[in-house]
Scaffold this motif. Structure first.
Motif, PDB file in Angstrom:
ATOM      1  N   UNK A  32       0.932  -1.218  -0.030  1.00  0.00           N
ATOM      2  CA  UNK A  32       0.238  -0.213   0.061  1.00  0.00           C
ATOM      3  C   UNK A  32       0.901   1.278  -0.258  1.00  0.00           C
ATOM      4  N   UNK A  33       0.581   2.170  -0.586  1.00  0.00           N
ATOM      5  CA  UNK A  33       1.047   3.687  -0.727  1.00  0.00           C
ATOM      6  C   UNK A  33       0.240   4.514   0.225  1.00  0.00           C
ATOM      7  N   UNK A  38      -8.872   7.088  -5.078  1.00  0.00           N
ATOM      8  CA  UNK A  38      -9.819   5.844  -5.044  1.00  0.00           C
ATOM      9  C   UNK A  38      -9.494   4.833  -5.730  1.00  0.00           C
ATOM     10  N   UNK A  39      -8.480   4.626  -6.671  1.00  0.00           N
ATOM     11  CA  UNK A  39      -8.223   3.479  -7.379  1.00  0.00           C
ATOM     12  C   UNK A  39      -6.922   3.078  -7.415  1.00  0.00           C
ATOM     13  N   UNK A  40      -6.096   3.906  -7.310  1.00  0.00           N
ATOM     14  CA  UNK A  40      -4.403   3.433  -7.084  1.00  0.00           C
ATOM     15  C   UNK A  40      -4.402   2.967  -5.830  1.00  0.00           C
ATOM     16  N   UNK A  41      -4.083   1.630  -5.478  1.00  0.00           N
ATOM     17  CA  UNK A  41      -4.303   1.180  -4.183  1.00  0.00           C
ATOM     18  C   UNK A  41      -2.697   0.876  -3.535  1.00  0.00           C
ATOM     19  N   UNK A  42      -1.884   0.933  -4.713  1.00  0.00           N
ATOM     20  CA  UNK A  42      -0.373   0.435  -4.279  1.00  0.00           C
ATOM     21  C   UNK A  42       0.518  -0.333  -5.370  1.00  0.00           C
ATOM     22  N   UNK A  54      -4.243  -0.970  -9.638  1.00  0.00           N
ATOM     23  CA  UNK A  54      -5.501  -0.193  -9.652  1.00  0.00           C
ATOM     24  C   UNK A  54      -6.775  -1.264  -9.233  1.00  0.00           C
ATOM     25  N   UNK A  55      -7.222  -0.746  -8.334  1.00  0.00           N
ATOM     26  CA  UNK A  55      -8.505  -1.542  -7.824  1.00  0.00           C
ATOM     27  C   UNK A  55      -9.630  -0.953  -8.296  1.00  0.00           C
ATOM     28  N   UNK A 140      -6.447  12.840 -12.698  1.00  0.00           N
ATOM     29  CA  UNK A 140      -5.671  13.756 -11.881  1.00  0.00           C
ATOM     30  C   UNK A 140      -5.288  13.000 -10.350  1.00  0.00           C
ATOM     31  N   UNK A 141      -6.057  12.514  -9.839  1.00  0.00           N
ATOM     32  CA  UNK A 141      -5.957  11.667  -8.668  1.00  0.00           C
ATOM     33  C   UNK A 141      -5.058  10.620  -8.678  1.00  0.00           C
TER      34      UNK A 141
END
Length: 142
Positions: A32-33, A38-42, A54-55, A140-141
């Protein structure tokens, strides 16, 4: 003609363009980062290569439980970027004449249709949602 790999996340069928898929591997452990996406989980390690995970379940469903995915789809996008997507099941490979429209039932919000989907079509009474992987990476997120 567009070839799609149809996969399942929970009870939702998603389509991923076959020309973007590099390989499919068993689910991996995610590091995890400390980010607020919301979707880039690690990140995860694939034979010495560190790839982003990506989740997409997080954006498709209101309720999200922490769990391990059965498989990771490794996709290669423009500029040689590779990513991993978690899925539960591989269903089939199909060919469609052209990219379908984004008309679908209210199960999927307009924001998700606009930002994450290339098209939606119905097959045997079920909707299949085709992911827009390039747009996913341009958010952007991320």
């Amino acid at each position: 003609m567009i070839e799609l790999l149809i996969c399942k996340i929970k009870d939702l069928k998603i389509g991923i363009e076959m020309d973007k898929i590099v390989e499919i591997v068993e689910g991996k452990e995610i590091t995890k980062l400390p980010i607020n996406s919301k979707i880039l989980k690690g990140m995860f390690n694939l034979r010495g290569n560190i790839l982003p995970f990506f989740d997409i379940e997080e954006i498709l469903f209101e309720e999200k439980e922490e769990r391990k995915f059965n498989y990771f789809i490794i996709a290669e996008l423009k500029k040689g970027r590779k990513i991993g997507l978690g899925i539960d099941e591989i269903v089939e490979s199909i060919k469609v004449e052209a990219m379908p429209s984004k008309i679908a039932p209210d199960k999927i919000s307009e924001d998700i249709k606009r930002n994450f989907l290339k098209g939606i079509f119905e097959k045997e009474g079920e909707f299949i949602y085709i992911l827009d992987l390039e747009n996913l990476m341009e958010r952007e997120d991320i």
